[in-house]
Design an enzyme around this catalytic site. Sequence first.
Site, mmCIF file in Angstrom:
data_model
loop_
_atom_site.group_PDB
_atom_site.id
_atom_site.type_symbol
_atom_site.label_atom_id
_atom_site.label_comp_id
_atom_site.label_asym_id
_atom_site.label_seq_id
_atom_site.Cartn_x
_atom_site.Cartn_y
_atom_site.Cartn_z
ATOM 1 N N ASP A 157 6.426 -4.451 0.052
ATOM 2 C CA ASP A 157 6.208 -5.852 0.426
ATOM 3 C C ASP A 157 7.263 -6.872 0.009
ATOM 4 O O ASP A 157 7.877 -7.519 0.832
ATOM 5 C CB ASP A 157 4.846 -6.312 -0.120
ATOM 6 N N GLU A 204 -2.994 1.301 -9.382
ATOM 7 C CA GLU A 204 -2.101 1.168 -8.233
ATOM 8 C C GLU A 204 -0.626 1.368 -8.628
ATOM 9 O O GLU A 204 0.154 1.958 -7.903
ATOM 10 C CB GLU A 204 -2.291 -0.228 -7.626
HETATM 11 C C1 6A9 Z 1 -4.920 -7.714 1.725
HETATM 12 C C2 6A9 Z 1 -6.796 -8.505 0.323
HETATM 13 C C3 6A9 Z 1 -10.116 -8.097 -1.109
HETATM 14 C C4 6A9 Z 1 0.083 -2.849 -0.676
HETATM 15 O O1 6A9 Z 1 -2.179 0.614 -0.465
HETATM 16 C C5 6A9 Z 1 -2.229 -0.206 0.637
HETATM 17 C C6 6A9 Z 1 -1.058 -1.155 0.659
HETATM 18 C C7 6A9 Z 1 0.260 -0.376 0.746
HETATM 19 O O2 6A9 Z 1 0.347 0.250 2.000
HETATM 20 C C8 6A9 Z 1 1.457 -1.254 0.562
HETATM 21 O O3 6A9 Z 1 2.620 -0.474 0.524
HETATM 22 N N1 6A9 Z 1 -1.083 -2.011 -0.536
HETATM 23 C C9 6A9 Z 1 1.355 -2.057 -0.713
HETATM 24 O O4 6A9 Z 1 2.464 -2.874 -0.870
HETATM 25 C C10 6A9 Z 1 -2.335 -2.803 -0.634
HETATM 26 C C11 6A9 Z 1 -2.446 -3.808 0.489
HETATM 27 C C12 6A9 Z 1 -3.699 -4.524 0.510
HETATM 28 C C13 6A9 Z 1 -3.684 -5.605 1.551
HETATM 29 C C14 6A9 Z 1 -5.012 -6.239 1.649
HETATM 30 C C15 6A9 Z 1 -6.260 -8.314 1.697
HETATM 31 C C16 6A9 Z 1 -8.142 -7.927 0.181
HETATM 32 O O5 6A9 Z 1 -8.941 -8.755 -0.637
#
Ligand code: 6A9
Length: 806
Positions: free
Chosen positions: A570, A767
């Site tokens: 991100d 994470e």
């Molecule tokens: C936004 C908030 C309850 C961010 O693991 C999933 C992703 C990855 O693919 C990505 O590489 N995560 C990483 O940078 C988490 C993303 C979550 C977005 C959700 C909404 C929810 O509030």
Amino acid sequence: QSRHGTLWQGLTCLFALQLPLVSAQVAEVEKATNASLLWGPYRPNLYFGVRPRIPKGLMGGLMWTRVEDYQSVQANFRHTCEQHELDGYGWDEYDVRSGGRQTIHDPGNKIDMTTEFIKYPGGEHGGSWGARIKGTPREDASPNLRTTVIWYNTLEGLGSLEVTGADKEETGIEGDVVLSGRTMELGDFELKVTEGKGAHPHTGHPSYDDKPLDRTLVHSGQVPEEAIWQAKALLFAHMKGQIDVLIPKYGEQNPPPPAQVYTIQHLPGRGNMHLVQKVFEGPFEFDILFSSGSAPEKLTSEHLTEQIDSVTSSFSTRFTEIFKPQAPFVKKRYEEFSKSLFSNLIGGIGYFFGDSRVDRSYDPAYEEDNEGFWEEAAEARSRNQAQLEGPSELFTAIPSRPFFPRGFLWDEGFHLLPVIDWDADLTLDIIKSWFQLMDEDGWIAREQILGAEARSKVPEEFQVQYPHYANPPTLFMVITAFLDKLDAIKTDTSSEKLQQEKSYSTQLSNREAALQYLRTLYPLLKRNYFWYRKTQAGDIKSYDREAFSTKEGYRWRGRTPQHILTSGLDDYPRAQPPHPGELHVDLISWMGMMTRAIKRIAVYLDEQDDAAEFARYDEAIVRNIDDLHWSDKEKTYCDATIDDYEEHSLICHKGYISLFPFLTGLVDKDSKRLGAVLDLIEDEDELWSPYGIRSLSKSDEFYHTAEDYWRGPVWMPINYLAVSQLLNIAQASGPHQSRATKMYNELRKRLVDTVYESWKETGFAWEQYNPETGKGQRTQHFTGWTSLVVKIMAMPDLSDWVRDEL
Ligand code: 6A9
């Protein structure tokens, strides 16, 4: 008909058309395979929720709370997984085909719960299943801790569900509660909630006569289908109604005690929602037994007891065969840790069904061809309306049960790397499910937020998916892993692990089945591949040097000044300001990985022209990675952009981005750049931390700045790629072999220790990990790609090699 709907039917036809080619045997096994996957705890957003892999049908879920005071009930009623309310929970052992055991530590309710779930194959409708729910008061609980437990069932779509053998005039049900029902897919079935074991509170309050708590209360009703997933809200509304009657009846001076107040009205009957409530004092246990009408016999608690033991012991045997942690992780506790992480990954697999929001405006502002494009794109995003598309279905693992209980495209490739060692057929099924989401152009949305329940967890501005946004094509790594296995099985007949994997999988043991699968998937993979090539192509017209004559250069669409969410990394620092002439080194590397994977499948399927075409791209990509992205000055790979003088210039922020050609297997063991890549990894002032490889160099100006998400913290998926590449180099002779061996041993040890120590201390996988303290951070209970540590533990120990050399 939406584009999506048509595509879906097209695909179904595609699969159906090829069916005559499949030998009867393959079809038979496929049916059995699907049957053993029908039921599961496929509602991973709940602490315990069961459903079949069918769009609409019977679902079940569990809720509980301590009922000792009036105040805490509302906050303590457990249902959906939430962060920071429990002291650890999850599957200690779980296998998708047979079942397993989950333990839940709930200090707020002073109780530890276990949910055991067992599957019984047999009959025409996907078999039967049983669940045993146990509550054990924790040490600080009073000896007569009062707990309310609610199991509920809902039914969507056509069919019927009703409580049988219950008398509405009674104050509750003594003994077992029996629901019977039928739907088209499930046929006839019976669901029994047993009386179970445990004491019940005798409150002594006059209200007890109306509602003696030693009976099971059942409330049946009809609710609108849109609301059916909101069981807890419905329950609260219902209880509020009960309280409004109770309190005036007995007066504010003499209200019934909480255990009595928080009860449902006993009204057993027909409906699409049935709440079954039990109130206990002290420890308790009861079973939920789902018997499919076409199964040979009805399930009993005795069956369940027997099967729980056998499932547990066969899980352990199999786990040792597949994932036994290798030295130095030989102590029993590592195996327990590994089992827990793997079980949570595979026990977190869910089935999702519903519509999703997509912006199909194809607004010209999304073309991103002007300078300042990101501002125009942002305006367009707020101006354009997203439509609801679908509904579609997805069978997938998830990053985290409490926070992201839904499918994420690039996460899934990492999830499936451990899963494919355990159950190749399951893995291929999940891959198929993902590719069935693809649209006519070849696009798969990055984040799969299907249906109202999934949407309820996501702020509105994040819900919309854009058909020009990509995400790393990691599913192709999994297909490569599948081909590796097919090849290895042919050549290496001595490996017990491979034999074990083979015996468990049709696709690995039956070559015809494997080919059939690949042949069916191949057109979809191609469409997806060409979608990336077309939509994420970089603008390299401006380069006239000869080496740039092929078009292999790529740019993520959808960036903003601070983020490239589509890249998955991100907030990793990139060129500033954004420019349509940018080229991203991580993306060209992914394209290289993808090209090699699809080339290999083409060879496998004897598609010679395709294979030759992919080989040309492969060569050009590898060449352009060096020509467009290598910085002689910085001795590393970098993003590129067009500078103020309209010249190609490199933007170097050392970190994961710089490693991508290496991580994706495109830097050969003999490459003259490899030494510099290893230097960067191993430098403590840059990426090497005591806890794994940092996402951004400690010496970079942006280290630990702003959101600090991908600007320093240690992430497992990237570290897994690094440790795997180091292993490859260590295992083949070459100029860097001994150095890579040392680094491999050291990195492997650091990664395992890091995840293990945090798990031991907090009860959770996280994470990401802090490169200074090693502590897990951000999302708690992140059992997605962090579970790759299971594979890292099972990798070979090469410390002898290093010693021998010294
Ligand atoms: C936004 C908030 C309850 C961010 O693991 C999933 C992703 C990855 O693919 C990505 O590489 N995560 C990483 O940078 C988490 C993303 C979550 C977005 C959700 C909404 C929810 O509030």
